[in-house]
Design a protein around this motif. Sequence first.
Motif, PDB file in Angstrom:
ATOM      1  N   VAL A 119      30.033  32.222 -11.017  1.00  0.00           N
ATOM      2  CA  VAL A 119      28.983  32.430  -9.634  1.00  0.00           C
ATOM      3  C   VAL A 119      27.634  31.181  -9.642  1.00  0.00           C
ATOM      4  CG1 VAL A 119      27.357  33.945  -8.667  1.00  0.00           C
ATOM      5  CG2 VAL A 119      29.747  34.603  -9.381  1.00  0.00           C
ATOM      6  N   ARG A 120      27.182  31.221 -10.802  1.00  0.00           N
ATOM      7  CA  ARG A 120      25.822  30.458 -10.976  1.00  0.00           C
ATOM      8  C   ARG A 120      26.197  29.039 -10.572  1.00  0.00           C
ATOM      9  NH1 ARG A 120      21.436  31.988 -15.302  1.00  0.00           N
ATOM     10  NH2 ARG A 120      21.434  33.469 -13.844  1.00  0.00           N
ATOM     11  N   GLY A 121      27.260  28.552 -11.388  1.00  0.00           N
ATOM     12  CA  GLY A 121      27.721  26.988 -11.173  1.00  0.00           C
ATOM     13  C   GLY A 121      27.929  26.750  -9.888  1.00  0.00           C
ATOM     14  N   PHE A 122      28.742  27.641  -9.173  1.00  0.00           N
ATOM     15  CA  PHE A 122      29.117  27.417  -7.548  1.00  0.00           C
ATOM     16  C   PHE A 122      27.747  27.354  -6.771  1.00  0.00           C
ATOM     17  CE2 PHE A 122      30.265  29.045  -3.492  1.00  0.00           C
ATOM     18  CZ  PHE A 122      30.986  28.127  -2.883  1.00  0.00           C
ATOM     19  N   ILE A 123      26.696  28.421  -7.097  1.00  0.00           N
ATOM     20  CA  ILE A 123      25.775  28.454  -6.154  1.00  0.00           C
ATOM     21  C   ILE A 123      24.679  27.301  -6.464  1.00  0.00           C
ATOM     22  CG2 ILE A 123      23.487  29.804  -6.005  1.00  0.00           C
ATOM     23  CD1 ILE A 123      24.905  32.405  -6.391  1.00  0.00           C
ATOM     24  N   ARG A 124      24.667  26.944  -7.656  1.00  0.00           N
ATOM     25  CA  ARG A 124      23.851  25.428  -7.965  1.00  0.00           C
ATOM     26  C   ARG A 124      24.335  24.475  -7.364  1.00  0.00           C
ATOM     27  NH1 ARG A 124      21.556  26.871 -14.228  1.00  0.00           N
ATOM     28  NH2 ARG A 124      20.151  28.382 -13.567  1.00  0.00           N
ATOM     29  N   HIS A 125      25.705  24.347  -7.401  1.00  0.00           N
ATOM     30  CA  HIS A 125      26.239  23.217  -6.497  1.00  0.00           C
ATOM     31  C   HIS A 125      26.053  23.234  -5.268  1.00  0.00           C
ATOM     32  CE1 HIS A 125      29.278  20.293  -5.334  1.00  0.00           C
ATOM     33  NE2 HIS A 125      29.857  21.017  -4.750  1.00  0.00           N
ATOM     34  N   ILE A 126      26.104  24.574  -4.544  1.00  0.00           N
ATOM     35  CA  ILE A 126      25.908  24.440  -3.342  1.00  0.00           C
ATOM     36  C   ILE A 126      24.396  24.185  -2.650  1.00  0.00           C
ATOM     37  CG2 ILE A 126      25.921  25.908  -1.252  1.00  0.00           C
ATOM     38  CD1 ILE A 126      28.815  25.106  -1.903  1.00  0.00           C
ATOM     39  N   ALA A 127      23.650  24.873  -3.587  1.00  0.00           N
ATOM     40  CA  ALA A 127      22.064  24.603  -3.205  1.00  0.00           C
ATOM     41  C   ALA A 127      21.537  23.606  -4.002  1.00  0.00           C
ATOM     42  CB  ALA A 127      21.337  25.941  -3.556  1.00  0.00           C
ATOM     43  N   ARG A 128      22.159  22.608  -4.327  1.00  0.00           N
ATOM     44  CA  ARG A 128      21.487  21.422  -5.231  1.00  0.00           C
ATOM     45  C   ARG A 128      20.440  20.722  -4.491  1.00  0.00           C
ATOM     46  NH1 ARG A 128      26.607  19.929  -3.475  1.00  0.00           N
ATOM     47  NH2 ARG A 128      27.100  18.334  -1.898  1.00  0.00           N
ATOM     48  N   ASP A 129      20.100  20.867  -3.319  1.00  0.00           N
ATOM     49  CA  ASP A 129      19.002  20.086  -2.844  1.00  0.00           C
ATOM     50  C   ASP A 129      17.652  20.866  -2.873  1.00  0.00           C
ATOM     51  OD1 ASP A 129      20.068  22.271  -1.010  1.00  0.00           O
ATOM     52  OD2 ASP A 129      18.585  21.751   0.593  1.00  0.00           O
ATOM     53  N   VAL A 130      17.508  22.222  -2.629  1.00  0.00           N
ATOM     54  CA  VAL A 130      16.475  22.986  -3.173  1.00  0.00           C
ATOM     55  C   VAL A 130      16.142  22.928  -4.635  1.00  0.00           C
ATOM     56  CG1 VAL A 130      16.818  24.364  -0.949  1.00  0.00           C
ATOM     57  CG2 VAL A 130      17.806  25.273  -3.149  1.00  0.00           C
ATOM     58  N   ASP A 131      17.117  23.095  -5.582  1.00  0.00           N
ATOM     59  CA  ASP A 131      16.619  22.906  -6.912  1.00  0.00           C
ATOM     60  C   ASP A 131      16.120  21.522  -7.189  1.00  0.00           C
ATOM     61  OD1 ASP A 131      17.535  25.454  -7.188  1.00  0.00           O
ATOM     62  OD2 ASP A 131      19.568  24.787  -8.116  1.00  0.00           O
ATOM     63  N   LEU A 132      16.730  20.363  -6.644  1.00  0.00           N
ATOM     64  CA  LEU A 132      16.503  19.073  -6.858  1.00  0.00           C
ATOM     65  C   LEU A 132      14.918  18.941  -6.406  1.00  0.00           C
ATOM     66  CD1 LEU A 132      17.005  16.313  -8.069  1.00  0.00           C
ATOM     67  CD2 LEU A 132      17.778  15.645  -5.548  1.00  0.00           C
ATOM     68  N   ASP A 133      14.776  19.578  -5.344  1.00  0.00           N
ATOM     69  CA  ASP A 133      13.399  19.488  -4.718  1.00  0.00           C
ATOM     70  C   ASP A 133      12.289  20.152  -5.595  1.00  0.00           C
ATOM     71  OD1 ASP A 133      11.520  18.653  -2.415  1.00  0.00           O
ATOM     72  OD2 ASP A 133      11.182  20.971  -2.046  1.00  0.00           O
ATOM     73  N   ALA A 134      12.579  21.232  -6.208  1.00  0.00           N
ATOM     74  CA  ALA A 134      11.755  21.996  -7.101  1.00  0.00           C
ATOM     75  C   ALA A 134      11.756  21.419  -8.512  1.00  0.00           C
ATOM     76  CB  ALA A 134      12.364  23.576  -7.148  1.00  0.00           C
ATOM     77  N   GLY A 135      12.507  20.302  -8.765  1.00  0.00           N
ATOM     78  CA  GLY A 135      12.356  19.709 -10.043  1.00  0.00           C
ATOM     79  C   GLY A 135      13.377  19.981 -10.964  1.00  0.00           C
ATOM     80  N   PHE A 136      14.580  20.718 -10.510  1.00  0.00           N
ATOM     81  CA  PHE A 136      15.767  21.225 -11.150  1.00  0.00           C
ATOM     82  C   PHE A 136      16.972  20.376 -11.076  1.00  0.00           C
ATOM     83  CE2 PHE A 136      12.722  24.887 -10.953  1.00  0.00           C
ATOM     84  CZ  PHE A 136      12.652  25.360 -12.233  1.00  0.00           C
ATOM     85  N   GLN A 137      17.394  19.769 -12.102  1.00  0.00           N
ATOM     86  CA  GLN A 137      18.508  18.784 -11.603  1.00  0.00           C
ATOM     87  C   GLN A 137      19.708  19.375 -12.472  1.00  0.00           C
ATOM     88  OE1 GLN A 137      17.580  14.816 -11.772  1.00  0.00           O
ATOM     89  NE2 GLN A 137      19.771  14.053 -10.998  1.00  0.00           N
ATOM     90  N   PHE A 138      20.955  19.610 -11.855  1.00  0.00           N
ATOM     91  CA  PHE A 138      22.171  20.106 -12.625  1.00  0.00           C
ATOM     92  C   PHE A 138      23.291  19.062 -12.406  1.00  0.00           C
ATOM     93  CE2 PHE A 138      19.538  23.883 -11.475  1.00  0.00           C
ATOM     94  CZ  PHE A 138      19.329  24.380 -12.805  1.00  0.00           C
ATOM     95  N   ALA A 139      24.183  18.905 -13.383  1.00  0.00           N
ATOM     96  CA  ALA A 139      25.350  17.732 -13.177  1.00  0.00           C
ATOM     97  C   ALA A 139      26.152  18.775 -12.200  1.00  0.00           C
ATOM     98  CB  ALA A 139      25.696  17.839 -14.481  1.00  0.00           C
ATOM     99  N   HIS A 140      26.801  17.842 -11.343  1.00  0.00           N
ATOM    100  CA  HIS A 140      27.926  18.419 -10.612  1.00  0.00           C
ATOM    101  C   HIS A 140      29.289  17.415 -10.762  1.00  0.00           C
ATOM    102  CE1 HIS A 140      24.817  20.820  -8.514  1.00  0.00           C
ATOM    103  NE2 HIS A 140      24.099  19.744  -8.270  1.00  0.00           N
ATOM    104  N   ALA A 141      30.461  18.082 -10.696  1.00  0.00           N
ATOM    105  CA  ALA A 141      31.646  17.411 -10.900  1.00  0.00           C
ATOM    106  C   ALA A 141      32.266  16.551  -9.611  1.00  0.00           C
ATOM    107  CB  ALA A 141      32.647  18.341 -11.435  1.00  0.00           C
ATOM    108  N   ASN A 142      31.620  17.148  -8.463  1.00  0.00           N
ATOM    109  CA  ASN A 142      32.328  16.603  -7.076  1.00  0.00           C
ATOM    110  C   ASN A 142      31.880  15.230  -6.987  1.00  0.00           C
ATOM    111  OD1 ASN A 142      33.135  15.940  -4.673  1.00  0.00           O
ATOM    112  ND2 ASN A 142      32.191  17.743  -3.721  1.00  0.00           N
ATOM    113  N   THR A 143      33.031  14.288  -6.902  1.00  0.00           N
ATOM    114  CA  THR A 143      32.637  12.880  -7.061  1.00  0.00           C
ATOM    115  C   THR A 143      32.200  12.333  -5.677  1.00  0.00           C
ATOM    116  OG1 THR A 143      34.946  12.620  -6.709  1.00  0.00           O
ATOM    117  CG2 THR A 143      34.066  12.434  -9.059  1.00  0.00           C
TER     118      THR A 143
END
Length: 383
Positions: free
Chosen positions: A20-44
């Motif tokens: 769940v957390r991995g999928f949500i962070r993948h979908i909401a990657r823009d808001v996390d990045l804007d807040a200074g959180f950057q997570f790895a994503h497998a989607n090339t």
Amino acid sequence: MGYTMTFDASHKVGRGGGHVRGFIRHIARDVDLDAGFQFAHANTNIVPDRTTLNFTRVNDGAGGFRALRSVDDKPPSDELEAYLTSRLAAVNKPLRKDAVVMRGIILQLDPKWFDEHNHDWREDGLNAEAVANIEASLKWACNEFSQKNLVGFSIHLDEYSPQLQVMMTPVTDGGRLSQKDFFKGPTDFRRQHKELREHMETAGYDVEHRVTERSREHLSSSEFQAKADRMRDATQDVEDDKATYETLLASLENRRTNLDGREDVIAQKEQELAIERSEARRATEVAQGAERRAKASQIAAQRAREEAERERDQLHATNKRLDLIQPDVERWLDKATFGGKPAREYFNNAAAKARANRAEVQRLIADDPTQQQPRSDDRQVED
């Protein structure tokens, strides 16, 4: 001309393993990045430079959606997980460990539509018409699956084509977690496609009434991903070739501009050289004229010196003759007359003329600094 409308509800998100957390962070990657959180994503397919163009919202629990925010210095995407947890709390029975608590739904307009109606979406984002069409597809999802079951959504603009990603939890009004109530089988799946296309047509989207290849697939197969990868690679190759061509054109334009600049510099230098040559010719002519005048002056001076020498020699000879006059000649001059006039008068007149000639010669000598002064042994004519 009609455009396709893709509906893909194949992605199932399980309860365990951090899915769940991995999928949500993948979908909401823009808001996390804007807040200074950057997570790895497998989607090339993701283009990181465009992630900031994405648009993500969470269910506000009051029939709408709101922007995400960081709570207690946690990633904003945690708000999606918090809403999902609150929605699952309405389930009457305990959840199984392997329960599917969320389905990822993709609603996508035809890429050709963007090429023709919003071709600059990669640089400037969505225009008003694109937003209206995507909002229409989101409204259909709210009606079909119940707005309160939509945990949130994100419009992704950092992949090969814009797409609406909807996070849906299959909770029934009766408090059951049941996918089958929302995805009942192939027949109902075809109904959903048909009603989605009709809804989009009513909203003004020129939809094509046929099921696309992806919409016929109940699962996101590796074959479809491979096709997407090939499309991405082909698109990238085209973009690379275009960039190379544009770079070549820019280089040629720069070379042409530089060549034009060089020609202008050469023309300017040639003009300056022509002016310098003209000035040099004029200076040469002036110098030659000055030289001719100097030579003429030298010749005239030489002639004046020669004439002065002759006059001086004549004066010297006259003085010598005068020195030879005997005293009895003096007496004779006083006594003799000619035409009624004394000879002395004629003599004095001649002597005055001689003195005047001598004075003129001396003046000429004074005007010519190169002329030597009379010799000291020159005798003066006496009255």
